[in-house]
Design a protein around this motif. Structure first.
Motif, short mmCIF file in Angstrom:
data_model
loop_
_atom_site.label_atom_id
_atom_site.label_comp_id
_atom_site.label_asym_id
_atom_site.label_seq_id
_atom_site.Cartn_x
_atom_site.Cartn_y
_atom_site.Cartn_z
N HIS A 91 -74.58 -19.60 3.77
CA HIS A 91 -74.00 -20.66 4.58
C HIS A 91 -72.85 -20.12 5.45
O HIS A 91 -72.51 -18.94 5.37
N GLN A 92 -72.26 -21.00 6.24
CA GLN A 92 -71.18 -20.63 7.14
C GLN A 92 -69.86 -21.24 6.68
O GLN A 92 -69.84 -22.28 6.00
N LYS A 100 -74.97 -21.84 15.87
CA LYS A 100 -75.98 -22.83 15.51
C LYS A 100 -77.33 -22.22 15.14
O LYS A 100 -78.25 -22.94 14.74
N GLY A 123 -77.64 -20.48 12.60
CA GLY A 123 -77.67 -20.71 11.17
C GLY A 123 -77.43 -19.50 10.30
O GLY A 123 -77.44 -19.62 9.07
N GLU A 124 -77.23 -18.33 10.88
CA GLU A 124 -76.99 -17.14 10.07
C GLU A 124 -75.57 -17.19 9.50
O GLU A 124 -74.66 -17.74 10.13
N HIS A 149 -74.53 -25.85 9.74
CA HIS A 149 -74.64 -24.84 8.69
C HIS A 149 -73.30 -24.51 8.03
O HIS A 149 -73.24 -23.63 7.17
N THR A 163 -70.64 -25.25 5.40
CA THR A 163 -70.53 -26.01 4.14
C THR A 163 -69.15 -25.86 3.50
O THR A 163 -68.86 -26.58 2.54
N SER A 196 -75.30 -31.40 7.24
CA SER A 196 -76.76 -31.29 7.23
C SER A 196 -77.29 -31.42 5.81
O SER A 196 -76.91 -32.33 5.08
N HIS A 250 -76.89 -29.56 3.09
CA HIS A 250 -76.10 -29.10 1.94
C HIS A 250 -74.75 -29.81 1.91
O HIS A 250 -74.16 -30.05 2.97
#
Length: 788
Positions: A473-474, A583, A585-586, A604, A606, A642, A644
């Motif tokens: 996650h980010q 965005k 998502g990495e 992404h 969290t 989103s 999570h």
């Protein structure tokens, strides 16, 4: 937002008060070729075919209008208020706006200077003129300067009110017939004609040239009658041939969203102010989109205000993806030509949807249908220099004037708007559920006391960051301080890097290496040794975005670290490029200031970490706690939007602070209720009305003398009039010395807005008539949002 204080011609407390100088007041005399007039004097609706005098608003701080003789040749439709003219003013020619047409003047007509030329065949838009008059009156500002600030730069310079055009080529009826004998010996022209037949609405020159055809071939087909040349506005494209308004279907609404939209739909043809109070991620933008769909389908226009230029690209992209009609933007990042194109497209009605920042409130609309202010609580809607207007408050006045709905959307309402909603002046629409299945993350207070820090972060927080990245996650690390460190200090003698021009510390930057003052922009090299004791033990004190970025990059070398602040996003489109990469998502780390806290959808992210929550909690400004709480809730809302759930860690040295604990445990609404009760007890907005006079001078004694004389004169006038206005001060500003000038403040407070405006008019008249005031700078801020 001013609370209701009904007066004739008011919009929920935005009262219309004349700036005419009180009878017998100092300064009530006329200057050469000028006439005494109120700054917001009304523009008569009727034209005057052959007036003897034109009263013109000139871009000058002087709160008066100037009389001129008409030029020999009048405009085609005669002289009318709202026509721009070029007139002599001193030793230069300036562009002004005709305020009224008259047959008399305070000066002999022979002494009036003539107008050099008129610039418009017809007046500027009537709704725009009304808003400028209202703004000048309400904010006690020069009408000429208000008109000047409210129009695009090119119009200020005398350019015509016309957007750029593009050349378009379309096949004629003759060109659609069978093969033309004349083209047998011109195969390239035949190919060009065949290509254009595939585009019934035509193609611009650039698109034709991109297919390896030439302009000469186009002109040859025009001469043969097979093509026609058209000019279409550059900004707004034609309506879609399908006639469908939407390019993609609307999203299904949840129950609360549908109820809010239905409530607004009930009164689409009336002034209907609504506070759309929804938690972060609750789908307010989807409500905006479907409301605008309803408005545009009725042939009306929608104006959407967003707080920051950084929000404009993503909002534009989402709206252009949804709608097949022109969507134009207005913000400071545009070129002068782009801004005029958008302004003219909105004024002509070709652009049904207008999105912009603060200054876009002055966009003329030919068919206004709704005004929406997103993140209405945000302080960037208030202009802090020159014409100190508040775009949100002007949106209230404008919606009232047009008789259209107004939607103020936010997760953290300003106390003024919340008070209006509680009192019934605004309709209170609630969205309590997120569009995702996860509830908004609660704030977890993390005690900083006695713990070692790396880049401002303590070990338990760093472990939480590591766990989030390992899960794919980010993480968003929020630190509302630019630079590497707040300042540089000598570990031997305690020297601090002070600014020579301000009562402030210089911030240490590493990229490039420099000491910079963020108040006066003074910069100087980083010293090799302490200027006081000569020691080489100079250390950064505290953490800024650069230092936190450097620390995280060293601790987590396997993931990219993106820093987002004013320094890293100076290049055009830099912010948008970073958000596009995020965005994908990495896993990555985002380190940023409040630029990241305002409405961005980061699906992404969290985990949100607030490096220091204490910076704004204990400031001298009475709004500091409100603004800090709003910022904390907004940045916390970036987490878990989103699939999570999100988590928010707030580092603080005061985890036992009752306000901070109330915010963390109960939420913003409970804190806002308590703050409203405290404001009522203290007699502060929204229960009282304020105006702030700011004075500054390079000489401390001159600033003090002028402030003392102004306050004494005003108190004497108030006592004679018996008005219920308190005059507080003068006192030094929170930062007394800034840019080598001494700053003082005088505050006016009243229970009645009309009395406050009367006192403000008297104060500005006294200052304009006092010779000492010409040696200093002063400004009057009506409804100030900050006391700094």
């Amino acid at each position: 937002m001013p609370p209701p204080d009904p007066l004739p011609g008011t919009a929920y407390g935005l009262s219309v008060v004349s700036n005419r100088l009180p009878p017998g007041a100092p300064g009530a005399t006329t200057a050469e070729h000028s006439s005494r007039a109120e700054a917001g004097g009304q523009l008569p609706d009727s034209s005057c075919i052959s007036p003897s005098v034109l009263r013109v608003a000139i871009p000058t701080p002087l709160r008066r209008l100037f009389d001129y003789r008409p030029s020999q040749a009048p405009p085609p439709d005669g002289w009318q208020p709202g026509i721009r003219v070029r007139v002599p003013f001193g030793r230069r020619l300036v562009v002004g706006v005709v305020e009224s047409c008259r047959h008399d003047s305070d000066l002999p007509l022979a002494k009036l200077k003539p107008v050099e030329e008129w610039l418009d065949a017809s007046p500027l838009p009537a709704d725009w003129l009304w808003l400028c008059r209202f703004t000048a009156r309400y904010y006690q500002h020069s009408l000429g300067d208000t008109l000047h600030q409210a129009m695009p730069v090119l119009l200020r310079q005398g350019r015509p009110v016309a957007g750029r055009m593009r050349e378009q080529w379309r096949v004629t009826d003759s060109g659609r017939g069978p093969g033309d004998e004349r083209l047998k010996r011109a195969p390239r022209q035949a190919e060009l004609l065949a290509m254009l037949r595939q585009h019934p609405h035509g193609l611009p020159t650039q698109a034709v040239v991109a297919q390896s055809f030439t302009r000469e071939q186009l002109l040859a087909l025009v001469e043969k009658g097979l093509l026609e040349r058209q000019e279409t506005p550059l900004t707004a494209s034609p309506q879609p041939a399908s006639g469908h308004l939407l390019a993609e279907p609307s999203l299904p609404l949840k129950r609360e969203q549908a109820a809010a939209l239905a409530a607004i739909h009930e009164r689409l043809d009336h002034f209907h102010p609504c506070l759309l109070h929804g938690v972060t991620g609750s789908g307010k933008t989807e409500v905006y989109l479907q409301l605008i769909e309803a408005v545009v389908s009725r042939g009306r226009q929608a104006l959407l205000l967003v707080p920051e230029i950084g929000l404009t690209p993503q909002t534009l992209a989402r709206f252009r993806q949804r709608f097949q009609v022109p969507v134009v933007a207005l913000h400071s990042g545009l070129t002068d030509n782009e801004r005029l194109d958008a302004w003219e497209a909105a004024a002509s009605g070709r652009a049904p949807i207008i999105i912009g920042t603060r200054s876009a409130i002055f966009t003329p609309l030919s068919r206004p249908g709704v005004i929406i202010v997103d993140e209405e609580h945000d302080g960037s809607f208030k202009q802090q220099e020159g014409l100190r207007y508040h775009a949100r408050d002007l949106a209230v006045a404008r919606a009232h004037h047009h008789g259209i709905p107004l939607v103020l959307g936010t997760a953290t309402p300003s106390l003024e708007s919340l008070h209006h909603a509680r009192s019934g002046a605004y309709r209170h629409l609630r969205l309590t559920q997120r569009a995702s299945r996860h509830a908004p993350a609660r704030l977890e207070l993390v005690d900083l006391r006695g713990r070692p820090r790396q880049g401002g972060l303590i070990p338990p927080v760093l472990e939480a960051i590591r766990g989030t990245l390992d899960a794919g996650h980010q993480v968003l690390v929020f630190i509302n301080r630019r630079g590497f460190a707040p300042t540089l200090a000598c570990h031997a003698c305690g020297w601090l890097a002070d600014c020579d021009h301000c009562d402030a510390r210089m911030t240490l930057h590493r990229q490039p290496p420099v000491l910079a003052c963020h108040h006066c922009d003074k910069r100087r090299p980083i010293p090799d040794a302490c200027p006081a004791c000569g020691s080489g033990d100079l250390r950064p004190l505290g953490s800024g975005t650069e230092r936190t970025e450097e620390t995280l990059a060293a601790l987590f070398p396997q993931v990219p670290v993106h820093r987002i602040d004013r320094d890293s996003t100076r290049r055009r489109d830099a912010f948008e490029a970073i958000l596009t990469e995020v965005k994908r998502g990495e896993p990555c780390l985002l380190v940023g200031t409040q630029m990241l806290a305002k409405g961005h959808h980061l699906p992404h992210v969290t985990l949100v970490v607030v490096v220091n929550a204490d910076a704004g909690l204990y400031a001298s400004d009475f709004r500091a706690l409100e603004h800090s709480a709003q910022l904390l809730v907004q940045v916390a809302g970036r987490a878990g939007r989103s699939s999570h759930p999100g988590r928010v860690l707030v580092q603080t040295l005061h985890d036992d602070d009752p306000h901070l604990r109330l915010l963390a445990e109960t939420g913003y609404d409970a804190l806002a209720e308590q703050l409203l009760a405290e404001r009522r007890a203290a007699g502060l907005p929204p229960f009282r009305f304020l105006a702030l006079l700011r004075l500054e001078s390079p000489r401390e004694d001159a600033a003090n003398a002028l402030a003392s004389n102004a306050s004494a004169a005003l108190r004497e006038w108030l006592q004679a009039r018996g008005l219920g206005v308190d005059c507080l001060g003068p006192v030094p500003a929170p930062m007394e010395r800034r840019q080598n000038r001494y700053h003082l403040q005088l505050m006016l407070a009243s229970d009645k807005r009309s009395q406050l405006h009367e006192a403000c008019a008297q104060l500005t008249a006294w200052l304009e008539a006092t010779p000492e005031a010409r040696k200093a700078r002063w400004s009057l801020d009506v409804d100030p949002q900050t006391l700094s």
